[in-house]
Design a protein around this motif. Sequence first.
Motif, PDB file in Angstrom:
ATOM      1  N   VAL A 177       1.021  -1.108  -0.052  1.00 11.65           N
ATOM      2  CA  VAL A 177      -0.034  -0.127   0.147  1.00 11.65           C
ATOM      3  C   VAL A 177       0.977   1.262  -0.060  1.00 11.65           C
ATOM      4  CG1 VAL A 177      -1.531   1.557   1.411  1.00 11.65           C
ATOM      5  CG2 VAL A 177      -2.220  -1.022   1.023  1.00 11.65           C
ATOM      6  N   ILE A 178       0.626   2.223  -0.946  1.00 11.10           N
ATOM      7  CA  ILE A 178       1.492   3.361  -1.170  1.00 11.10           C
ATOM      8  C   ILE A 178       0.591   4.468  -1.105  1.00 11.10           C
ATOM      9  CG2 ILE A 178       3.268   4.527  -2.602  1.00 11.10           C
ATOM     10  CD1 ILE A 178       3.944   1.937  -3.807  1.00 11.10           C
ATOM     11  N   PRO A 182       6.945  -1.445  -6.420  1.00 13.22           N
ATOM     12  CA  PRO A 182       7.908  -2.385  -6.609  1.00 13.22           C
ATOM     13  C   PRO A 182       7.185  -3.441  -7.704  1.00 13.22           C
ATOM     14  CG  PRO A 182       6.655  -2.739  -4.555  1.00 13.22           C
ATOM     15  CD  PRO A 182       6.296  -1.295  -5.140  1.00 13.22           C
ATOM     16  N   ALA A 183       8.066  -4.270  -8.419  1.00 13.46           N
ATOM     17  CA  ALA A 183       7.429  -5.177  -9.189  1.00 13.46           C
ATOM     18  C   ALA A 183       7.132  -6.536  -8.579  1.00 13.46           C
ATOM     19  CB  ALA A 183       8.318  -5.324 -10.477  1.00 13.46           C
ATOM     20  N   GLY A 184       6.278  -7.240  -9.188  1.00 13.51           N
ATOM     21  CA  GLY A 184       5.995  -8.767  -8.810  1.00 13.51           C
ATOM     22  C   GLY A 184       5.240  -9.029  -7.416  1.00 13.51           C
ATOM     23  N   VAL A 185       4.557  -7.914  -6.927  1.00 16.53           N
ATOM     24  CA  VAL A 185       3.783  -8.116  -5.732  1.00 16.53           C
ATOM     25  C   VAL A 185       2.352  -7.029  -6.084  1.00 16.53           C
ATOM     26  CG1 VAL A 185       5.477  -8.431  -4.287  1.00 16.53           C
ATOM     27  CG2 VAL A 185       4.863  -6.256  -4.513  1.00 16.53           C
ATOM     28  N   PRO A 186       1.257  -7.546  -5.478  1.00 18.81           N
ATOM     29  CA  PRO A 186       0.078  -6.758  -5.619  1.00 18.81           C
ATOM     30  C   PRO A 186       0.338  -5.313  -5.107  1.00 18.81           C
ATOM     31  CG  PRO A 186      -0.490  -8.837  -4.795  1.00 18.81           C
ATOM     32  CD  PRO A 186       1.111  -8.741  -4.874  1.00 18.81           C
ATOM     33  N   VAL A 187      -0.033  -4.280  -5.570  1.00 20.94           N
ATOM     34  CA  VAL A 187       0.171  -2.843  -5.244  1.00 20.94           C
ATOM     35  C   VAL A 187      -1.413  -2.108  -5.412  1.00 20.94           C
ATOM     36  CG1 VAL A 187       1.405  -0.447  -5.630  1.00 20.94           C
ATOM     37  CG2 VAL A 187       2.294  -2.810  -5.772  1.00 20.94           C
ATOM     38  N   ILE A 188      -1.491  -1.466  -4.205  1.00 19.68           N
ATOM     39  CA  ILE A 188      -2.667  -0.454  -4.110  1.00 19.68           C
ATOM     40  C   ILE A 188      -2.098   0.700  -4.006  1.00 19.68           C
ATOM     41  CG2 ILE A 188      -4.732   0.205  -2.818  1.00 19.68           C
ATOM     42  CD1 ILE A 188      -4.902  -2.629  -2.008  1.00 19.68           C
ATOM     43  N   VAL A 189      -2.196   1.790  -4.722  1.00 18.56           N
ATOM     44  CA  VAL A 189      -1.819   3.290  -4.571  1.00 18.56           C
ATOM     45  C   VAL A 189      -3.167   3.876  -4.242  1.00 18.56           C
ATOM     46  CG1 VAL A 189      -0.952   5.103  -5.668  1.00 18.56           C
ATOM     47  CG2 VAL A 189      -0.008   2.739  -6.280  1.00 18.56           C
ATOM     48  N   VAL A 190      -3.081   4.668  -3.360  1.00 16.94           N
ATOM     49  CA  VAL A 190      -4.144   5.569  -2.829  1.00 16.94           C
ATOM     50  C   VAL A 190      -3.751   7.106  -2.807  1.00 16.94           C
ATOM     51  CG1 VAL A 190      -5.574   6.119  -0.987  1.00 16.94           C
ATOM     52  CG2 VAL A 190      -4.868   3.753  -0.978  1.00 16.94           C
ATOM     53  N   GLU A 191      -4.395   7.637  -3.988  1.00 15.69           N
ATOM     54  CA  GLU A 191      -4.220   9.242  -3.962  1.00 15.69           C
ATOM     55  C   GLU A 191      -4.841  10.074  -2.749  1.00 15.69           C
ATOM     56  OE1 GLU A 191      -3.754  12.463  -7.466  1.00 15.69           O
ATOM     57  OE2 GLU A 191      -4.410  10.491  -8.062  1.00 15.69           O
ATOM     58  N   ASP A 192      -4.150  10.704  -2.185  1.00 16.45           N
ATOM     59  CA  ASP A 192      -4.674  11.559  -1.562  1.00 16.45           C
ATOM     60  C   ASP A 192      -5.216  13.051  -1.636  1.00 16.45           C
ATOM     61  OD1 ASP A 192      -5.572  12.608   1.102  1.00 16.45           O
ATOM     62  OD2 ASP A 192      -3.576  13.107   1.770  1.00 16.45           O
ATOM     63  N   ALA A 200      -5.098   7.715   4.070  1.00 21.29           N
ATOM     64  CA  ALA A 200      -4.900   7.097   2.867  1.00 21.29           C
ATOM     65  C   ALA A 200      -4.536   5.661   3.116  1.00 21.29           C
ATOM     66  CB  ALA A 200      -3.737   7.609   2.252  1.00 21.29           C
ATOM     67  N   ARG A 201      -3.726   5.263   3.977  1.00 18.01           N
ATOM     68  CA  ARG A 201      -2.915   3.907   4.420  1.00 18.01           C
ATOM     69  C   ARG A 201      -4.129   3.101   4.722  1.00 18.01           C
ATOM     70  NH1 ARG A 201       1.365   6.713   7.186  1.00 18.01           N
ATOM     71  NH2 ARG A 201       3.108   6.969   5.666  1.00 18.01           N
ATOM     72  N   ASN A 202      -5.006   3.585   5.767  1.00 15.15           N
ATOM     73  CA  ASN A 202      -6.196   2.632   6.192  1.00 15.15           C
ATOM     74  C   ASN A 202      -7.200   2.325   5.059  1.00 15.15           C
ATOM     75  OD1 ASN A 202      -5.739   2.790   9.006  1.00 15.15           O
ATOM     76  ND2 ASN A 202      -6.992   4.726   9.394  1.00 15.15           N
ATOM     77  N   GLN A 203      -7.471   3.421   4.090  1.00 14.55           N
ATOM     78  CA  GLN A 203      -8.095   2.914   2.956  1.00 14.55           C
ATOM     79  C   GLN A 203      -7.639   1.906   2.191  1.00 14.55           C
ATOM     80  OE1 GLN A 203      -9.074   6.474   0.362  1.00 14.55           O
ATOM     81  NE2 GLN A 203      -9.474   5.085  -1.271  1.00 14.55           N
ATOM     82  N   GLY A 204      -6.198   1.951   2.117  1.00 11.13           N
ATOM     83  CA  GLY A 204      -5.656   1.016   1.137  1.00 11.13           C
ATOM     84  C   GLY A 204      -5.556  -0.572   1.773  1.00 11.13           C
ATOM     85  N   TRP A 205      -5.257  -0.483   3.250  1.00  5.75           N
ATOM     86  CA  TRP A 205      -4.931  -1.834   3.572  1.00  5.75           C
ATOM     87  C   TRP A 205      -6.516  -2.637   3.925  1.00  5.75           C
ATOM     88  CZ3 TRP A 205      -7.409  -3.599   8.284  1.00  5.75           C
ATOM     89  CH2 TRP A 205      -7.662  -2.771   9.117  1.00  5.75           C
ATOM     90  N   ARG A 206      -7.468  -1.582   4.162  1.00  4.71           N
ATOM     91  CA  ARG A 206      -8.918  -2.355   4.096  1.00  4.71           C
ATOM     92  C   ARG A 206      -9.323  -2.891   2.786  1.00  4.71           C
ATOM     93  NH1 ARG A 206     -10.279   2.617   8.100  1.00  4.71           N
ATOM     94  NH2 ARG A 206      -9.747   1.547  10.087  1.00  4.71           N
ATOM     95  N   GLN A 207      -8.614  -2.539   1.667  1.00  8.76           N
ATOM     96  CA  GLN A 207      -8.777  -3.124   0.470  1.00  8.76           C
ATOM     97  C   GLN A 207      -8.275  -4.619   0.223  1.00  8.76           C
ATOM     98  OE1 GLN A 207      -8.663  -0.426  -2.825  1.00  8.76           O
ATOM     99  NE2 GLN A 207      -9.219   1.460  -1.545  1.00  8.76           N
ATOM    100  N   ALA A 208      -7.030  -4.624   0.920  1.00  2.47           N
ATOM    101  CA  ALA A 208      -6.236  -5.748   0.973  1.00  2.47           C
ATOM    102  C   ALA A 208      -6.809  -7.063   1.628  1.00  2.47           C
ATOM    103  CB  ALA A 208      -4.860  -5.302   1.713  1.00  2.47           C
ATOM    104  N   LYS A 264      -6.933  -5.469  14.596  1.00  2.00           N
ATOM    105  CA  LYS A 264      -7.109  -5.585  16.204  1.00  2.00           C
ATOM    106  C   LYS A 264      -7.106  -3.988  16.794  1.00  2.00           C
ATOM    107  CE  LYS A 264      -5.630  -8.039  20.309  1.00  2.00           C
ATOM    108  NZ  LYS A 264      -4.766  -9.040  20.848  1.00  2.00           N
ATOM    109  N   VAL A 265      -6.182  -3.480  16.134  1.00  2.00           N
ATOM    110  CA  VAL A 265      -5.927  -1.912  16.677  1.00  2.00           C
ATOM    111  C   VAL A 265      -6.767  -0.854  16.033  1.00  2.00           C
ATOM    112  CG1 VAL A 265      -3.714  -2.761  17.652  1.00  2.00           C
ATOM    113  CG2 VAL A 265      -3.819  -1.365  15.507  1.00  2.00           C
ATOM    114  N   GLY A 266      -7.411  -1.303  14.773  1.00  3.66           N
ATOM    115  CA  GLY A 266      -8.127  -0.314  14.168  1.00  3.66           C
ATOM    116  C   GLY A 266      -7.405   0.520  12.910  1.00  3.66           C
ATOM    117  N   GLY A 267      -6.082  -0.033  13.016  1.00  6.98           N
ATOM    118  CA  GLY A 267      -5.447   0.608  11.956  1.00  6.98           C
ATOM    119  C   GLY A 267      -4.742   1.951  12.262  1.00  6.98           C
TER     120      GLY A 267
END
Length: 295
Positions: free
Chosen positions: A5-6, A19-29, A38-46, A125-128
Amino acid sequence: MITVVIPTIGRASLADAVPAGVPVIVVEDTGRRGPAAARNQGWRQARTPWVVFLDDDVVPAEGWADAVVKDLADLPEDVGGSQGRIEVPLPEGRRPTDAERNTAGLANADWITADMAYRRAALEKVGGFDERFPRAYREDADLALRVMAAGYRLVKGERVTRHPVRDDGFWASVRFQRGNADDALMRRIHGPGWRSLIGAGGLLPRHAATAALGLSALAMTTVAANGSGTARNRAAGAALLAATGWAALTARFAWERIAPGPRTPAEILRMLVTSVAIPPVACAHRLRGELRERW
């Protein structure tokens, strides 16, 4: 196994951070809500067991994708996060500037999201990330402390990510003082000893003394200008004493920033000017943060 997540604000360096070779979620703020949101939005999609956070101004080393998988493989369930090794390339042939030294400090920082992997279960567990942190400052340290408080361990891996130094302009060190407002939130959440928990230092007490002496000098000068007789003389003496203390602390702060650097005319000028501005600006932001947390 992992999703990267970026968060980004549209920097051109984003292309080098993916990076190449892994799934990437880019979140434009786009709404400028800050990297925490932005990171919360990204990891919750993963949907993978691990989420790796990278910043949009880093460069993962060659083979990074394989290295991060190796770092995370077979980690015990009580390990909630793994940090990559951060390298900051500094110029050769001269001493680094104050700004370059500040960036170089990331190489020894703990749990920064320039390259930080978290187990998705720990994030849940901690809510991000706490979205009350509005900028790229302390939001990663806060998350790390809450993850550890939830019973997880954090470890360091062997993968390498480079964090280039960028030129943020003449007044960058003054603008960075906005982070002092977020320190008030850290104190509220984690208590007065939060700095020792993350190994962070701080110059705010000295900045407060410098700012107080400067204000006292101005106040006593005003009293002296409008007074007469003994009262005027006493005010003038107090103003001189306060001004001397302010000058001594300001000179000390400036020299501490000038001495290790290249000492070019441009660098010396920037250190002198910003060393005058930083103490009152830092105190003003901290006061703003304390008032915000109080109300």
